[in-house]
Scaffold this motif. Structure first.
Motif, short mmCIF file in Angstrom:
data_model
loop_
_atom_site.label_atom_id
_atom_site.label_comp_id
_atom_site.label_asym_id
_atom_site.label_seq_id
_atom_site.Cartn_x
_atom_site.Cartn_y
_atom_site.Cartn_z
N LYS A 1 9.17 11.11 -0.09
CA LYS A 1 8.31 11.32 -1.26
C LYS A 1 8.60 12.67 -1.91
N ARG A 2 8.69 13.72 -1.09
CA ARG A 2 8.99 15.06 -1.65
C ARG A 2 10.38 15.09 -2.26
N ALA A 3 11.33 14.46 -1.58
CA ALA A 3 12.71 14.46 -2.08
C ALA A 3 12.83 13.70 -3.39
N VAL A 4 12.13 12.57 -3.50
CA VAL A 4 12.15 11.81 -4.76
C VAL A 4 11.53 12.63 -5.89
N HIS A 5 10.45 13.34 -5.57
CA HIS A 5 9.82 14.20 -6.57
C HIS A 5 10.79 15.30 -7.02
N LEU A 6 11.47 15.93 -6.07
CA LEU A 6 12.45 16.97 -6.41
C LEU A 6 13.62 16.40 -7.21
N HIS A 7 14.03 15.19 -6.85
CA HIS A 7 15.13 14.55 -7.57
C HIS A 7 14.76 14.36 -9.04
N GLY A 8 13.51 13.98 -9.29
CA GLY A 8 13.07 13.83 -10.68
C GLY A 8 13.11 15.14 -11.43
N LYS A 9 12.71 16.24 -10.77
CA LYS A 9 12.75 17.55 -11.41
C LYS A 9 14.18 17.98 -11.69
N LEU A 10 15.07 17.78 -10.71
CA LEU A 10 16.48 18.15 -10.89
C LEU A 10 17.13 17.31 -11.98
N ASP A 11 16.76 16.03 -12.04
CA ASP A 11 17.31 15.15 -13.06
C ASP A 11 16.88 15.61 -14.46
N ALA B 1 8.11 0.11 2.71
CA ALA B 1 6.98 0.90 2.23
C ALA B 1 7.22 1.25 0.77
N ASP B 2 6.16 1.36 0.02
CA ASP B 2 6.24 1.82 -1.36
C ASP B 2 5.82 3.28 -1.41
N ILE B 3 6.57 4.06 -2.18
CA ILE B 3 6.32 5.51 -2.29
C ILE B 3 5.94 5.82 -3.73
N ARG B 4 4.83 6.48 -3.92
CA ARG B 4 4.37 6.84 -5.27
C ARG B 4 4.12 8.34 -5.32
N THR B 5 4.79 9.01 -6.25
CA THR B 5 4.62 10.45 -6.38
C THR B 5 3.52 10.77 -7.39
N ASP B 6 3.07 12.02 -7.39
CA ASP B 6 1.99 12.42 -8.28
C ASP B 6 2.39 12.38 -9.75
N ASP B 7 3.71 12.46 -10.03
CA ASP B 7 4.15 12.43 -11.42
C ASP B 7 4.54 11.03 -11.88
N GLY B 8 4.09 10.01 -11.15
CA GLY B 8 4.23 8.64 -11.64
C GLY B 8 5.46 7.89 -11.18
N VAL B 9 6.30 8.50 -10.36
CA VAL B 9 7.49 7.81 -9.88
C VAL B 9 7.08 6.84 -8.76
N GLU B 10 7.60 5.63 -8.83
CA GLU B 10 7.32 4.64 -7.79
C GLU B 10 8.63 4.07 -7.29
N CYS B 11 8.86 4.16 -6.00
CA CYS B 11 10.08 3.61 -5.42
C CYS B 11 9.75 2.86 -4.14
N PRO C 1 0.84 -1.21 0.00
CA PRO C 1 0.00 0.00 0.00
C PRO C 1 0.87 1.25 0.00
N SER C 2 0.44 2.26 -0.72
CA SER C 2 1.25 3.47 -0.85
C SER C 2 1.46 4.15 0.48
N GLU C 3 2.75 4.38 0.80
CA GLU C 3 3.17 5.15 1.97
C GLU C 3 2.67 4.54 3.28
N LYS C 4 2.57 3.25 3.32
CA LYS C 4 2.23 2.56 4.55
C LYS C 4 3.34 1.58 4.89
N VAL C 5 3.92 1.70 6.07
CA VAL C 5 5.01 0.84 6.48
C VAL C 5 4.44 -0.49 6.98
N VAL C 6 4.94 -1.58 6.42
CA VAL C 6 4.49 -2.90 6.81
C VAL C 6 5.70 -3.81 7.00
N THR C 7 5.48 -4.91 7.70
CA THR C 7 6.51 -5.93 7.86
C THR C 7 6.03 -7.22 7.22
N THR C 8 6.95 -8.15 7.03
CA THR C 8 6.57 -9.42 6.39
C THR C 8 5.52 -10.16 7.20
#
Length: 384
Positions: A165-175, A126-136, A89-96
């Motif tokens: 999430k914000r940092a990954v989004h900014l990284h995409g813009k800088l890239d 956790a899975d992180i999904r940004t508004d511009d489609g990046v998933e990490c 689930p997006s932005e939810k921390v889970v364990t096995t």
């Protein structure tokens, strides 16, 4: 003071959040913050998967811990397809333990073949999904002899996720910005134009490959004390005046951008360098130091932008023989000189030239050269 959710010192938490954003500027992004998380959480590995592997794509991940290149390669090439800890689930921390039983987990091929040999038993992520489609994916691992992740551990990671999430989004813009910069810099190199970007004090911020080549030769222009200079005194006085004018204009938003030019004498006796000094407009929201304030464009007329043979042929529908002749003419040879250079008879060269004229809709050799040199063909030169 401590955070009520994690009972974690806010000062330390603030440092970790800062490290997430500082990670944008690291050579390997987020390596330091992942190392801090590994220490704080007592983990043996912490991984941020920026791009998931897939068929023909090894993906992109940053891992801290005693990871081996063999382990990374095996995950990229094989085990990623067996990983059951995906699609969280997006932005939810889970364990096995929350997604499968202990017995099922330890019996899985992914655990038996990939994790157990490197002493990984407990997994939190956790899975992180940004508004511009990046998933990490963020993954934290502990060994078999370590305790399972606690609610405090999960809460701690949950507080960090929005910042990742914000940092990954900014990284995409800088890239994207960096990719554009490289494309434009490469285009200038292909057009054989050197670019030197100066800060508000006239010091060099950045140069492209062509400028480096010209300046290293110190034939007409050079860099001294991180500032551009002309080698002849009179030329240098004029160059410094133009640079000063450009820097003054940069700091005044009410004054139009200035563009000046100078012909710079060369010690070698080769044709003069053509130099254009251009002020860079001050952005409305510019702040801080070391901003681009002026740019110097340098053109060496002795350098010929040699277009790739295949690009010229495709662009004008030439035959290989016609392409060879056209490129010799573009390099300044006469028809007779080009025929001799190519080892063909003059009548053959004239026949090729008639065909070239027909395909380019010109009637004079000077027009042909102009079309070739002004075409996009030179932009097809590959990177060295």
């Amino acid at each position: 003071m401590k955070n009520a959710v994690t009972n974690f010192p806010l000062e330390t938490f603030s440092e970790l959040v800062g490290a997430i954003y500082d990670g944008l500027l690291e050579t390997i992004p987020w390596q330091k913050i992942l190392g801090r998380m590994r220490s704080e959480l007592g983990a043996n590995y912490v991984t941020l998967i920026l791009r998931s592997p897939g068929p023909g794509d090894q993906g992109l991940m940053v891992t801290v811990g005693d990871v081996t290149s063999e382990g990374l390669i095996s995950y990229h090439s094989h085990y990623y397809a067996m990983d059951p800890f995906v699609g969280l689930p997006s932005e939810k921390v889970v364990t096995t333990s929350e997604i499968m039983s202990e017995s099922r987990w330890v019996a899985s091929p992914f655990y038996q073949e990939f994790l157990a040999p490197v002493d990984v038993h407990h997994l939190m992520g956790a899975d992180i999904r940004t508004d511009d489609g990046v998933e990490c994916r963020l993954r934290v691992c502990r060994s078999l002899n370590s305790p399972d992740f606690s609610e405090r551990d999960k809460a701690f990671c949950t507080l960090l996720l929005p910042h990742f999430k914000r940092a990954v989004h900014l990284h995409g813009k800088l890239d994207l910005i960096e990719s554009e910069r490289r494309l434009y810099a490469g285009a200038m190199d292909r057009l054989m134009v050197g670019t030197v970007i100066l800060d508000e004090n006239g010091r060099v911020l950045q140069t492209n490959a062509m400028a480096d080549k010209i300046l290293r030769a110190s034939d007409g222009m050079r860099i001294a004390n991180n500032m551009p200079h002309a080698t002849h005194a009179a030329d240098n006085r004029e160059l410094q005046r133009l640079i000063k004018n450009a820097l003054v204009r940069h700091g005044n938003q009410k004054v139009a951008t200035v563009v000046d030019a100078i012909s710079v004498t060369r010690n070698s006796g080769l044709r003069n360098l053509g130099v254009v000094v251009h002020s860079v407009p001050l952005s409305e929201w510019s702040e801080g130091k070391s901003r681009p304030a002026a740019v110097i464009y340098i053109r060496d007329p002795e350098h010929k932008a040699q277009a790739p043979h295949d690009i010229v042929r495709q662009l004008f529908s030439f035959t290989p023989a016609e392409t060879n002749l056209a490129m010799q003419l573009a390099n300044g040879l006469s028809l007779e000189e080009a025929a001799e250079e190519l080892g063909i008879r003059r009548n053959t060269a004239r026949a090729h030239l008639r065909a070239i004229f027909s395909k380019t809709d010109v009637t004079r050799q000077t027009e042909l050269v102009r079309i070739l040199l002004n075409s996009v063909a030179t932009l097809g030169i590959g990177d060295n």
